[in-house]
Design a protein around this motif. Structure first.
Motif, PDB file in Angstrom:
ATOM      1  N   LEU A 165       0.840  -1.200   0.000  1.00 50.67           N
ATOM      2  CA  LEU A 165       0.000   0.000   0.000  1.00 50.67           C
ATOM      3  C   LEU A 165       0.874   1.249   0.000  1.00 50.67           C
ATOM      4  N   TYR A 166       1.907   1.262   0.844  1.00 46.70           N
ATOM      5  CA  TYR A 166       2.807   2.418   0.899  1.00 46.70           C
ATOM      6  C   TYR A 166       3.519   2.627  -0.441  1.00 46.70           C
ATOM      7  N   SER A 167       3.917   1.535  -1.091  1.00 39.10           N
ATOM      8  CA  SER A 167       4.577   1.635  -2.389  1.00 39.10           C
ATOM      9  C   SER A 167       3.647   2.252  -3.430  1.00 39.10           C
ATOM     10  N   LEU A 168       2.384   1.872  -3.375  1.00 43.00           N
ATOM     11  CA  LEU A 168       1.391   2.411  -4.311  1.00 43.00           C
ATOM     12  C   LEU A 168       1.166   3.897  -4.053  1.00 43.00           C
ATOM     13  N   LEU A 169       1.042   4.278  -2.784  1.00 44.08           N
ATOM     14  CA  LEU A 169       0.840   5.685  -2.435  1.00 44.08           C
ATOM     15  C   LEU A 169       2.041   6.528  -2.852  1.00 44.08           C
ATOM     16  N   TYR A 170       3.237   5.973  -2.670  1.00 45.50           N
ATOM     17  CA  TYR A 170       4.459   6.683  -3.077  1.00 45.50           C
ATOM     18  C   TYR A 170       4.479   6.879  -4.595  1.00 45.50           C
ATOM     19  N   LYS A 171       4.064   5.850  -5.320  1.00 40.35           N
ATOM     20  CA  LYS A 171       4.049   5.912  -6.781  1.00 40.35           C
ATOM     21  C   LYS A 171       3.192   7.065  -7.282  1.00 40.35           C
ATOM     22  N   PHE A 172       2.100   7.344  -6.560  1.00 35.97           N
ATOM     23  CA  PHE A 172       1.192   8.419  -6.954  1.00 35.97           C
ATOM     24  C   PHE A 172       1.447   9.703  -6.162  1.00 35.97           C
ATOM     25  N   HIS A 173       2.652   9.790  -5.570  1.00 34.68           N
ATOM     26  CA  HIS A 173       3.111  11.002  -4.874  1.00 34.68           C
ATOM     27  C   HIS A 173       2.223  11.382  -3.692  1.00 34.68           C
ATOM     28  N   LEU A 174       1.674  10.372  -3.044  1.00 33.79           N
ATOM     29  CA  LEU A 174       0.852  10.598  -1.856  1.00 33.79           C
ATOM     30  C   LEU A 174       1.623  10.294  -0.566  1.00 33.79           C
ATOM     31  N   ARG A 175       2.858   9.815  -0.710  1.00 35.72           N
ATOM     32  CA  ARG A 175       3.774   9.591   0.402  1.00 35.72           C
ATOM     33  C   ARG A 175       5.186   9.961  -0.044  1.00 35.72           C
ATOM     34  N   LYS A 176       6.036  10.347   0.931  1.00 36.44           N
ATOM     35  CA  LYS A 176       7.423  10.652   0.626  1.00 36.44           C
ATOM     36  C   LYS A 176       8.271   9.399   0.514  1.00 36.44           C
ATOM     37  N   ARG A 177       7.791   8.318   1.097  1.00 34.44           N
ATOM     38  CA  ARG A 177       8.543   7.060   1.101  1.00 34.44           C
ATOM     39  C   ARG A 177       7.639   5.909   0.691  1.00 34.44           C
ATOM     40  N   GLY A 178       8.234   4.895   0.082  1.00 33.01           N
ATOM     41  CA  GLY A 178       7.503   3.678  -0.229  1.00 33.01           C
ATOM     42  C   GLY A 178       7.494   2.750   0.966  1.00 33.01           C
ATOM     43  N   GLY A 179       7.438   1.435   0.707  1.00 26.31           N
ATOM     44  CA  GLY A 179       7.412   0.472   1.787  1.00 26.31           C
ATOM     45  C   GLY A 179       8.698   0.490   2.595  1.00 26.31           C
ATOM     46  N   LYS A 180       8.585   0.290   3.898  1.00 27.31           N
ATOM     47  CA  LYS A 180       9.750   0.334   4.785  1.00 27.31           C
ATOM     48  C   LYS A 180      10.578  -0.933   4.624  1.00 27.31           C
ATOM     49  N   PHE A 181      11.892  -0.747   4.436  1.00 30.80           N
ATOM     50  CA  PHE A 181      12.779  -1.902   4.338  1.00 30.80           C
ATOM     51  C   PHE A 181      14.013  -1.668   5.197  1.00 30.80           C
ATOM     52  N   ALA A 182      14.714  -2.752   5.487  1.00 27.23           N
ATOM     53  CA  ALA A 182      15.924  -2.682   6.302  1.00 27.23           C
ATOM     54  C   ALA A 182      17.012  -3.512   5.646  1.00 27.23           C
ATOM     55  N   GLY A 183      18.254  -3.260   6.047  1.00 20.90           N
ATOM     56  CA  GLY A 183      19.396  -3.913   5.438  1.00 20.90           C
ATOM     57  C   GLY A 183      19.522  -5.387   5.722  1.00 20.90           C
ATOM     58  N   ASN A 223      11.349   3.111  -6.154  1.00 19.59           N
ATOM     59  CA  ASN A 223      10.190   2.591  -5.425  1.00 19.59           C
ATOM     60  C   ASN A 223      10.553   1.220  -4.853  1.00 19.59           C
ATOM     61  N   THR A 224       9.608   0.542  -4.247  1.00 22.99           N
ATOM     62  CA  THR A 224       9.874  -0.732  -3.601  1.00 22.99           C
ATOM     63  C   THR A 224       8.937  -1.822  -4.110  1.00 22.99           C
ATOM     64  N   ILE A 225       9.453  -3.049  -4.106  1.00 25.05           N
ATOM     65  CA  ILE A 225       8.657  -4.221  -4.441  1.00 25.05           C
ATOM     66  C   ILE A 225       8.753  -5.199  -3.264  1.00 25.05           C
ATOM     67  N   PRO A 226       7.770  -5.180  -2.375  1.00 24.85           N
ATOM     68  CA  PRO A 226       7.777  -6.127  -1.256  1.00 24.85           C
ATOM     69  C   PRO A 226       7.307  -7.503  -1.740  1.00 24.85           C
ATOM     70  N   VAL A 227       8.015  -8.556  -1.354  1.00 23.99           N
ATOM     71  CA  VAL A 227       7.727  -9.910  -1.838  1.00 23.99           C
ATOM     72  C   VAL A 227       7.320 -10.804  -0.668  1.00 23.99           C
ATOM     73  N   ASP A 228       6.214 -11.539  -0.858  1.00 22.04           N
ATOM     74  CA  ASP A 228       5.821 -12.491   0.180  1.00 22.04           C
ATOM     75  C   ASP A 228       6.233 -13.902  -0.226  1.00 22.04           C
ATOM     76  N   PHE A 229       6.234 -14.796   0.746  1.00 20.06           N
ATOM     77  CA  PHE A 229       6.697 -16.163   0.533  1.00 20.06           C
ATOM     78  C   PHE A 229       5.806 -17.151   1.265  1.00 20.06           C
ATOM     79  N   GLU A 230       5.755 -18.352   0.717  1.00 20.69           N
ATOM     80  CA  GLU A 230       5.129 -19.448   1.463  1.00 20.69           C
ATOM     81  C   GLU A 230       5.955 -19.744   2.699  1.00 20.69           C
ATOM     82  N   PHE A 231       7.291 -19.650   2.540  1.00 17.36           N
ATOM     83  CA  PHE A 231       8.218 -19.837   3.656  1.00 17.36           C
ATOM     84  C   PHE A 231       9.171 -18.643   3.672  1.00 17.36           C
ATOM     85  N   PHE A 232       8.947 -17.734   4.608  1.00 21.20           N
ATOM     86  CA  PHE A 232       9.792 -16.544   4.706  1.00 21.20           C
ATOM     87  C   PHE A 232      11.190 -16.903   5.208  1.00 21.20           C
TER      88      PHE A 232
END
Length: 295
Positions: A165-183, A223-232
């Motif tokens: 959702l955050y990535s989508l909002l960022y894409k349309f300039h409704l947020r300053k940041r996309g999805g939160k990620f860490a190193g 932007n960001t692409i968050p990926v889900d998994f059957e096994f994270f």
């Protein structure tokens, strides 16, 4: 054109976890060009700790070591990038394990102008010990994942959904940041990292270097692409370092954040202008089986 994949693993001591992640990488179905261990000055010899596993690697293995003069995670990552040969770089911490199709799925999502990332499930010491017992006997990730409670998996799925959702909002300039990620785990095209001059080496000591990276990438248009998994992926629990008690970087981070959101997203001390006089040392360059056959 087949793009080369470089995997960068950040390392500081705790070599039992390095062995785990190298075993996970050896089992991958994806075609990995190289694995680079970015060693922030470990006290003992990493090559000695993994010498029995290295001949099992079909990819190149490099160890890039820097002197231990403080927690310099950003600099160690930049060092690895300088020695990398890949078009696409996957960064991960040493204390995670993952299923054999993990890298393959990440690669399927890679896209210029985007950071691909996911979440790791954090374990407690009891779960870690149970997982390690299985892992030492057999790389059976489905069995390993049975130790994880369903609530942990559901929480990760919810987090990914929120990030999308955050990535989508960022894409349309409704947020300053996309999805939160860490190193703990991120991946992107090397060209996108070069655009912001890599990791900011003024972050010395624990904290804020990942948030700074995210701020600069977002301001550069990534932007960001968050990926889900059957096994994270699973994060293997360990005691916190004393350096994690508080961060000396907070003021610098706050000041830089203001500058970044005014457009200054390239760091001063990064890939093209390293901080400090010490030079990284390439301690190992093992040419994997595939490359040997080509020569």
């Amino acid at each position: 054109m087949n793009e080369k994949i470089s995997v960068v693993v950040c390392v500081y001591n705790r070599f039992e976890y390095v062995r785990n992640i190298l075993k996970s990488l050896i089992e991958q179905t994806a075609d990995i060009h190289e694995v680079i261990f970015a060693d922030d000055g470990s006290k003992t010899d990493l090559q000695e700790a993994i010498k029995d596993l290295i001949p099992l690697c079909k990819f190149k293995v490099k160890i890039v070591w820097q002197e231990d003069i403080g927690f310099r995670l950003a600099k160690s990552r930049n060092n690895a990038v300088k020695f990398s040969e890949g078009d696409y770089i996957i960064f991960m911490d040493q204390d995670i394990i993952f299923d054999k199709d993990f890298i393959s799925k990440i690669i399927k999502h890679k896209k210029r102008g985007n950071v691909v990332y996911t979440k790791a499930l954090w374990t407690d010491s009891k779960q870690r010990d149970e997982i390690q017992k299985i892992f030492d006997i057999d790389y059976n990730y489905k069995r390993i994942y049975s130790i994880i409670e369903s609530e942990q998996h559901i929480k990760a799925l919810k987090s990914i959904k929120k990030a999308r959702l955050y990535s989508l909002l960022y894409k349309f300039h409704l947020r300053k940041r996309g999805g939160k990620f860490a190193g703990l785990f991120i991946s992107l095209y090397k060209d996108d990292l070069l655009k912001i001059n890599g990791f900011d080496e003024k972050y010395i000591g624990f904290g804020y270097e990942d948030d700074d990276l995210a701020n600069r990438l977002f301001k550069s248009g990534i932007n960001t692409i968050p990926v889900d998994f059957e096994f994270f992926p699973i994060h293997m629990a360990h005691p916190s370092s004393p350096s994690e008690a508080e961060s000396p970087n907070e003021k610098y981070y706050r000041d830089r954040k203001k500058e970044i959101f005014k457009g200054d997203y390239r760091c001063k001390y990064g890939l093209d202008n390293p901080l400090g006089e010490d030079k990284p040392i390439l301690k190992l360059e093992y040419i994997g089986e595939k490359d040997e056959k080509k020569n």
